[in-house]
Write a protein that holds these residues in place. Structure first.
Motif, PDB file in Angstrom:
ATOM      1  N   VAL A 146      -0.358 -10.922   5.151  1.00  0.00           N
ATOM      2  CA  VAL A 146      -1.688 -10.614   5.647  1.00  0.00           C
ATOM      3  C   VAL A 146      -1.662  -9.203   6.201  1.00  0.00           C
ATOM      4  O   VAL A 146      -0.784  -8.829   6.962  1.00  0.00           O
ATOM      5  CB  VAL A 146      -2.121 -11.615   6.735  1.00  0.00           C
ATOM      6  N   LEU A 147      -2.626  -8.427   5.819  1.00  0.00           N
ATOM      7  CA  LEU A 147      -2.684  -7.040   6.224  1.00  0.00           C
ATOM      8  C   LEU A 147      -3.700  -6.860   7.328  1.00  0.00           C
ATOM      9  O   LEU A 147      -4.875  -7.152   7.148  1.00  0.00           O
ATOM     10  CB  LEU A 147      -3.076  -6.175   5.023  1.00  0.00           C
ATOM     11  N   ARG A 157       4.929   2.153  -4.179  1.00  0.00           N
ATOM     12  CA  ARG A 157       5.037   1.331  -2.971  1.00  0.00           C
ATOM     13  C   ARG A 157       3.878   0.340  -2.903  1.00  0.00           C
ATOM     14  O   ARG A 157       2.766   0.644  -3.331  1.00  0.00           O
ATOM     15  CB  ARG A 157       4.986   2.201  -1.722  1.00  0.00           C
ATOM     16  N   GLN A 158       4.144  -0.812  -2.309  1.00  0.00           N
ATOM     17  CA  GLN A 158       3.126  -1.834  -2.100  1.00  0.00           C
ATOM     18  C   GLN A 158       2.336  -1.496  -0.834  1.00  0.00           C
ATOM     19  O   GLN A 158       2.900  -1.468   0.251  1.00  0.00           O
ATOM     20  CB  GLN A 158       3.765  -3.222  -1.938  1.00  0.00           C
ATOM     21  N   LEU A 159       1.050  -1.237  -0.958  1.00  0.00           N
ATOM     22  CA  LEU A 159       0.211  -0.913   0.194  1.00  0.00           C
ATOM     23  C   LEU A 159      -0.507  -2.136   0.753  1.00  0.00           C
ATOM     24  O   LEU A 159      -0.681  -2.252   1.959  1.00  0.00           O
ATOM     25  CB  LEU A 159      -0.826   0.153  -0.173  1.00  0.00           C
ATOM     26  N   VAL A 160      -0.950  -3.021  -0.138  1.00  0.00           N
ATOM     27  CA  VAL A 160      -1.645  -4.248   0.268  1.00  0.00           C
ATOM     28  C   VAL A 160      -1.147  -5.368  -0.629  1.00  0.00           C
ATOM     29  O   VAL A 160      -1.127  -5.222  -1.850  1.00  0.00           O
ATOM     30  CB  VAL A 160      -3.178  -4.123   0.137  1.00  0.00           C
ATOM     31  N   LEU A 161      -0.764  -6.484  -0.016  1.00  0.00           N
ATOM     32  CA  LEU A 161      -0.388  -7.693  -0.744  1.00  0.00           C
ATOM     33  C   LEU A 161      -1.097  -8.866  -0.076  1.00  0.00           C
ATOM     34  O   LEU A 161      -0.667  -9.331   0.976  1.00  0.00           O
ATOM     35  CB  LEU A 161       1.131  -7.904  -0.711  1.00  0.00           C
ATOM     36  N   ALA A 162      -2.188  -9.310  -0.651  1.00  0.00           N
ATOM     37  CA  ALA A 162      -2.929 -10.476  -0.151  1.00  0.00           C
ATOM     38  C   ALA A 162      -2.783 -11.557  -1.209  1.00  0.00           C
ATOM     39  O   ALA A 162      -3.360 -11.454  -2.297  1.00  0.00           O
ATOM     40  CB  ALA A 162      -4.388 -10.123   0.098  1.00  0.00           C
ATOM     41  N   ALA A 163      -1.992 -12.554  -0.913  1.00  0.00           N
ATOM     42  CA  ALA A 163      -1.601 -13.576  -1.882  1.00  0.00           C
ATOM     43  C   ALA A 163      -2.761 -14.057  -2.742  1.00  0.00           C
ATOM     44  O   ALA A 163      -3.809 -14.450  -2.236  1.00  0.00           O
ATOM     45  CB  ALA A 163      -0.958 -14.753  -1.171  1.00  0.00           C
ATOM     46  N   THR A 174      -5.017 -12.734  -4.383  1.00  0.00           N
ATOM     47  CA  THR A 174      -6.328 -12.075  -4.424  1.00  0.00           C
ATOM     48  C   THR A 174      -6.294 -10.561  -4.570  1.00  0.00           C
ATOM     49  O   THR A 174      -7.195 -10.000  -5.195  1.00  0.00           O
ATOM     50  CB  THR A 174      -7.155 -12.392  -3.158  1.00  0.00           C
ATOM     51  N   LEU A 175      -5.300  -9.873  -4.004  1.00  0.00           N
ATOM     52  CA  LEU A 175      -5.368  -8.413  -3.990  1.00  0.00           C
ATOM     53  C   LEU A 175      -3.982  -7.774  -3.922  1.00  0.00           C
ATOM     54  O   LEU A 175      -3.133  -8.192  -3.141  1.00  0.00           O
ATOM     55  CB  LEU A 175      -6.187  -7.938  -2.785  1.00  0.00           C
ATOM     56  N   ILE A 176      -3.802  -6.741  -4.753  1.00  0.00           N
ATOM     57  CA  ILE A 176      -2.609  -5.898  -4.733  1.00  0.00           C
ATOM     58  C   ILE A 176      -3.114  -4.457  -4.761  1.00  0.00           C
ATOM     59  O   ILE A 176      -3.936  -4.107  -5.606  1.00  0.00           O
ATOM     60  CB  ILE A 176      -1.714  -6.137  -5.967  1.00  0.00           C
ATOM     61  N   VAL A 177      -2.632  -3.643  -3.834  1.00  0.00           N
ATOM     62  CA  VAL A 177      -2.937  -2.214  -3.860  1.00  0.00           C
ATOM     63  C   VAL A 177      -1.603  -1.484  -3.789  1.00  0.00           C
ATOM     64  O   VAL A 177      -0.763  -1.799  -2.948  1.00  0.00           O
ATOM     65  CB  VAL A 177      -3.853  -1.772  -2.698  1.00  0.00           C
ATOM     66  N   GLN A 178      -1.425  -0.523  -4.703  1.00  0.00           N
ATOM     67  CA  GLN A 178      -0.157   0.180  -4.797  1.00  0.00           C
ATOM     68  C   GLN A 178      -0.348   1.698  -4.779  1.00  0.00           C
ATOM     69  O   GLN A 178      -1.318   2.206  -5.342  1.00  0.00           O
ATOM     70  CB  GLN A 178       0.552  -0.181  -6.113  1.00  0.00           C
ATOM     71  N   ALA A 179       0.601   2.394  -4.159  1.00  0.00           N
ATOM     72  CA  ALA A 179       0.782   3.824  -4.382  1.00  0.00           C
ATOM     73  C   ALA A 179       1.625   3.870  -5.656  1.00  0.00           C
ATOM     74  O   ALA A 179       2.752   3.365  -5.672  1.00  0.00           O
ATOM     75  CB  ALA A 179       1.494   4.478  -3.207  1.00  0.00           C
TER      76      ALA A 179
END
Length: 189
Positions: free
Chosen positions: A5-6, A117-123, A125-130
């Motif tokens: 959770v971010l 790099r992994q910036l956001v990991l919301a199981a 539902t969402l992945i945000v990467q650099a």
């Protein structure tokens, strides 16, 4: 499995730790509120020249299964093996996918050609990467966002990619299809 959770603080600290890696000096971010300007910004402060990619793909699998395929190194390596990059010989043999499931953790894909790099990991539902390609200037990162939503027994993946070198849009757009979406669909089959 525990969900990453971010929180705003976690995201801010994670982003702040990445700034030196992408060529931006470290700045203090503690509870900064930026007031809205009284008048609109001058036209020369806004650029409209950056390219971006927006793609929407439907997969015949649950969002949990798609998320797992994108964040589990063993599963994603199977996707890589089905990609055009492998078929064309672009991916050097012997270096399997490495994907951290921790915020700020690194990933290395396609024999190390793609990394970030992994910036956001919301199981589920969402992945945000650099995200970066090996041919880009050192420390040049873009932002790749994978948003997953369930649609009946399928998953809709809404993908946005921005911040990459302007001459790369066509190549990257095609690459997402032939190296990610098509092999991922086969893998999820």
């Amino acid at each position: 499995m525990e969900s990453n959770v971010l929180t705003r603080r976690t995201f801010t600290l994670g982003l702040a730790s990445l700034l030196p890696a992408i060529g931006i000096a470290r700045t203090t971010f503690a509870s900064v509120v930026i007031p809205r300007p009284a008048k609109p910004a001058a036209a020369d402060e806004i650029t409209h020249t950056n390219e971006a990619i927006h793609q929407e793909v439907i997969f015949k699998a649950s969002s949990k299964r798609v998320y797992e395929a994108l964040t589990d190194a063993n599963q994603f390596e199977k996707v890589v093996q089905l990609s055009s990059a492998v078929k064309s010989g672009m991916v050097p043999p012997g270096k399997p996918a490495e994907i951290s499931r921790e915020l700020g953790g690194p990933f290395s894909l396609f024999g190390g050609y793609i990394s970030g790099r992994q910036l956001v990991l919301a199981a589920d539902t969402l992945i945000v990467q650099a995200w970066r390609a090996g041919s880009w200037a050192p420390n040049y990162y873009s932002i790749a966002k994978f948003a997953l939503t369930d649609q009946d027994a399928n998953t809709k993946l809404i993908f946005d990619h921005a911040g990459f070198p302007n001459d790369q849009a066509q190549h990257l757009s095609e690459g997402w299809h032939i190296n990610y979406w098509e092999p991922l669909a086969k893998f999820l089959g």
